[in-house]
Motif scaffolding. Sequence first.
Motif, PDB file in Angstrom:
ATOM      1  N   THR A  98     -70.658  43.801 -84.934  1.00 40.50           N
ATOM      2  CA  THR A  98     -69.820  44.764 -85.489  1.00 40.50           C
ATOM      3  C   THR A  98     -69.932  46.039 -84.597  1.00 40.50           C
ATOM      4  N   HIS A  99     -68.634  46.621 -84.447  1.00 38.51           N
ATOM      5  CA  HIS A  99     -68.681  47.751 -83.712  1.00 38.51           C
ATOM      6  C   HIS A  99     -69.754  48.760 -83.593  1.00 38.51           C
ATOM      7  N   THR A 100     -70.052  49.236 -84.866  1.00 40.02           N
ATOM      8  CA  THR A 100     -71.168  50.221 -84.999  1.00 40.02           C
ATOM      9  C   THR A 100     -72.723  49.921 -84.370  1.00 40.02           C
ATOM     10  N   LEU A 101     -72.842  48.762 -84.657  1.00 43.84           N
ATOM     11  CA  LEU A 101     -74.085  47.996 -84.404  1.00 43.84           C
ATOM     12  C   LEU A 101     -74.235  47.550 -82.780  1.00 43.84           C
ATOM     13  N   HIS A 137     -66.165  29.190 -86.847  1.00 44.47           N
ATOM     14  CA  HIS A 137     -65.286  28.351 -86.078  1.00 44.47           C
ATOM     15  C   HIS A 137     -65.763  28.280 -84.454  1.00 44.47           C
ATOM     16  N   GLY A 138     -66.849  28.604 -84.099  1.00 43.78           N
ATOM     17  CA  GLY A 138     -67.198  28.304 -82.708  1.00 43.78           C
ATOM     18  C   GLY A 138     -66.863  29.513 -81.847  1.00 43.78           C
ATOM     19  N   GLY A 139     -66.666  30.406 -82.141  1.00 47.38           N
ATOM     20  CA  GLY A 139     -66.167  31.695 -81.477  1.00 47.38           C
ATOM     21  C   GLY A 139     -67.608  32.435 -80.759  1.00 47.38           C
ATOM     22  N   CYS A 140     -68.628  32.261 -81.616  1.00 51.85           N
ATOM     23  CA  CYS A 140     -69.757  32.589 -81.115  1.00 51.85           C
ATOM     24  C   CYS A 140     -70.968  31.812 -81.559  1.00 51.85           C
ATOM     25  N   ASP A 141     -72.179  32.180 -81.017  1.00 53.99           N
ATOM     26  CA  ASP A 141     -73.342  31.558 -81.553  1.00 53.99           C
ATOM     27  C   ASP A 141     -73.972  32.476 -82.528  1.00 53.99           C
ATOM     28  N   LEU A 142     -73.979  33.395 -82.448  1.00 52.45           N
ATOM     29  CA  LEU A 142     -74.697  34.691 -83.295  1.00 52.45           C
ATOM     30  C   LEU A 142     -73.956  35.635 -83.888  1.00 52.45           C
ATOM     31  N   LEU A 143     -74.127  36.090 -85.190  1.00 55.62           N
ATOM     32  CA  LEU A 143     -73.321  37.238 -85.598  1.00 55.62           C
ATOM     33  C   LEU A 143     -74.205  38.353 -86.052  1.00 55.62           C
ATOM     34  N   LEU A 144     -74.253  39.614 -85.615  1.00 54.47           N
ATOM     35  CA  LEU A 144     -75.137  40.664 -85.929  1.00 54.47           C
ATOM     36  C   LEU A 144     -74.254  41.670 -86.711  1.00 54.47           C
ATOM     37  N   ALA A 145     -74.352  41.741 -88.086  1.00 55.85           N
ATOM     38  CA  ALA A 145     -73.621  42.644 -88.920  1.00 55.85           C
ATOM     39  C   ALA A 145     -74.140  43.500 -89.837  1.00 55.85           C
ATOM     40  N   TYR A 146     -73.602  44.373 -90.478  1.00 52.96           N
ATOM     41  CA  TYR A 146     -74.054  45.195 -91.516  1.00 52.96           C
ATOM     42  C   TYR A 146     -73.647  44.162 -92.826  1.00 52.96           C
ATOM     43  N   ALA A 147     -74.431  44.282 -93.921  1.00 53.36           N
ATOM     44  CA  ALA A 147     -74.401  43.770 -95.360  1.00 53.36           C
ATOM     45  C   ALA A 147     -74.986  44.782 -96.307  1.00 53.36           C
ATOM     46  N   ASP A 148     -73.950  44.485 -97.330  1.00 50.20           N
ATOM     47  CA  ASP A 148     -74.459  45.482 -98.676  1.00 50.20           C
ATOM     48  C   ASP A 148     -74.671  44.520 -99.577  1.00 50.20           C
ATOM     49  N   PRO A 149     -76.016  44.602-100.097  1.00 49.06           N
ATOM     50  CA  PRO A 149     -76.556  43.652-101.088  1.00 49.06           C
ATOM     51  C   PRO A 149     -75.962  43.661-102.476  1.00 49.06           C
ATOM     52  N   ALA A 150     -75.428  45.005-102.655  1.00 46.89           N
ATOM     53  CA  ALA A 150     -75.034  45.358-103.977  1.00 46.89           C
ATOM     54  C   ALA A 150     -73.239  44.968-103.923  1.00 46.89           C
ATOM     55  N   LEU A 151     -72.740  44.543-102.864  1.00 46.11           N
ATOM     56  CA  LEU A 151     -71.293  44.362-102.698  1.00 46.11           C
ATOM     57  C   LEU A 151     -71.039  43.042-101.815  1.00 46.11           C
ATOM     58  N   PRO A 152     -71.339  41.842-102.036  1.00 43.31           N
ATOM     59  CA  PRO A 152     -71.324  40.770-101.311  1.00 43.31           C
ATOM     60  C   PRO A 152     -69.887  40.603-100.739  1.00 43.31           C
ATOM     61  N   GLY A 246     -77.171  55.944 -90.942  1.00 44.21           N
ATOM     62  CA  GLY A 246     -77.922  57.025 -90.425  1.00 44.21           C
ATOM     63  C   GLY A 246     -78.429  56.749 -88.946  1.00 44.21           C
ATOM     64  N   ARG A 247     -78.436  55.383 -88.643  1.00 44.81           N
ATOM     65  CA  ARG A 247     -78.913  55.081 -87.356  1.00 44.81           C
ATOM     66  C   ARG A 247     -77.960  55.565 -86.381  1.00 44.81           C
ATOM     67  N   LEU A 248     -76.614  55.756 -86.704  1.00 44.07           N
ATOM     68  CA  LEU A 248     -75.473  56.153 -85.575  1.00 44.07           C
ATOM     69  C   LEU A 248     -75.520  57.627 -85.426  1.00 44.07           C
ATOM     70  N   VAL A 249     -76.227  58.471 -86.409  1.00 45.95           N
ATOM     71  CA  VAL A 249     -76.018  59.813 -86.384  1.00 45.95           C
ATOM     72  C   VAL A 249     -77.596  60.560 -86.231  1.00 45.95           C
ATOM     73  N   THR A 250     -78.447  59.618 -85.748  1.00 42.75           N
ATOM     74  CA  THR A 250     -79.849  60.059 -85.587  1.00 42.75           C
ATOM     75  C   THR A 250     -79.788  61.092 -84.494  1.00 42.75           C
ATOM     76  N   PRO A 251     -79.311  61.050 -83.521  1.00 39.87           N
ATOM     77  CA  PRO A 251     -79.125  61.973 -82.196  1.00 39.87           C
ATOM     78  C   PRO A 251     -78.588  63.397 -82.706  1.00 39.87           C
ATOM     79  N   GLN A 252     -77.454  63.514 -83.470  1.00 47.48           N
ATOM     80  CA  GLN A 252     -76.756  64.705 -83.936  1.00 47.48           C
ATOM     81  C   GLN A 252     -77.710  65.483 -85.131  1.00 47.48           C
ATOM     82  N   LEU A 253     -78.408  64.234 -85.800  1.00 49.74           N
ATOM     83  CA  LEU A 253     -79.317  65.137 -86.794  1.00 49.74           C
ATOM     84  C   LEU A 253     -80.484  65.813 -86.073  1.00 49.74           C
ATOM     85  N   ALA A 254     -80.924  65.201 -85.069  1.00 49.81           N
ATOM     86  CA  ALA A 254     -81.954  65.837 -84.035  1.00 49.81           C
ATOM     87  C   ALA A 254     -81.710  67.049 -83.413  1.00 49.81           C
TER      88      ALA A 254
END
Length: 301
Positions: A98-101, A137-152, A246-254
């Motif tokens: 996913t784009h952010t990650l 559908h075979g377009g990739c081997d692995l997927l890295l994505a955010y997930a919300d445990p409270a909102l499957p 939070g991981r996206l804005v760590t530099p701006q927080l710093a």
Amino acid sequence: MDIGWLESFLALVEHGSFTRAAEAQHVSQPAFSRRIRALEIWFGEPLVDRSTYPVSLTPAGVKVRAGAIETVAAISAVRDEIRGRQRTPRGAVRVAVTHTLATTFFAQWWASCSDQGPVPCVLLPSNTLDAYDALLHGGCDLLLAYADPALPLSIPVADVEWMVLAEDVLAPYTSVTGRQPDFSLPGTAAHPVPMVTHSQGAFLGRVTERILAERDLHLLPIAQSDFTSGLAALIGAGMGVGWLPGRLVTPQLADGTLQQVGDSSLTASIEIRLYRVPSDKVPARAAGIWHRAAGLAADGS
């Protein structure tokens, strides 16, 4: 069949609007609409429900999307090879992210999983649902994505395996002037707080909606985008409050250019997950990354 019709169809799926998809492909909207109509005539069925906004796919359109992703990728690879411009590493692991990650997490994580030597990869940035579709559908081997445990997600998770790699927090942020936040929550009916936000169809937009549904806030939406880094830039420019990982804005927080506002009730814990199809269908190098990632997750790395 014109391969450009499929590319236009996938652009429409991505943008959800004939106007925005036509702009992305640098063609007029009438010309773009003719491409989609030509594709529908070729298949003999409507592929798009034009009565909704964003446009939605018909059952036939859902089937065509899955095939179009694989077909366009395969044809493009063959074209590049014939033209002598093939740059894909041999034996590369195809990772949909996913784009952010892709900009905040992937590089360091991949390097950690490749500590015995560089593992070639092809990084495929995408939104969550399209990336999951590519995995099935075979377009990739692995997927890295955010997930919300409270909102499957409403996807068949039984068809895949997944593990939690790390955690993040979605929280509201504002720009800062003179070390003071430019906006504060909850706002009032007379003076609502300007808000920049993801669309409700985006993953982070759905999580934000879940948070807001349980709170009495006074917000005035003034900007919307599914490009999270773009939203962060709008927030930093003083446009309003917005919910970001939070991981996206760590530099701006710093450096003090962004600050979290509100209390913990306005935040949501989200997970960074790695997905794959059943292990017997995963290429050897991708399986190696999976096992290395499992070891790192178990060690808390």
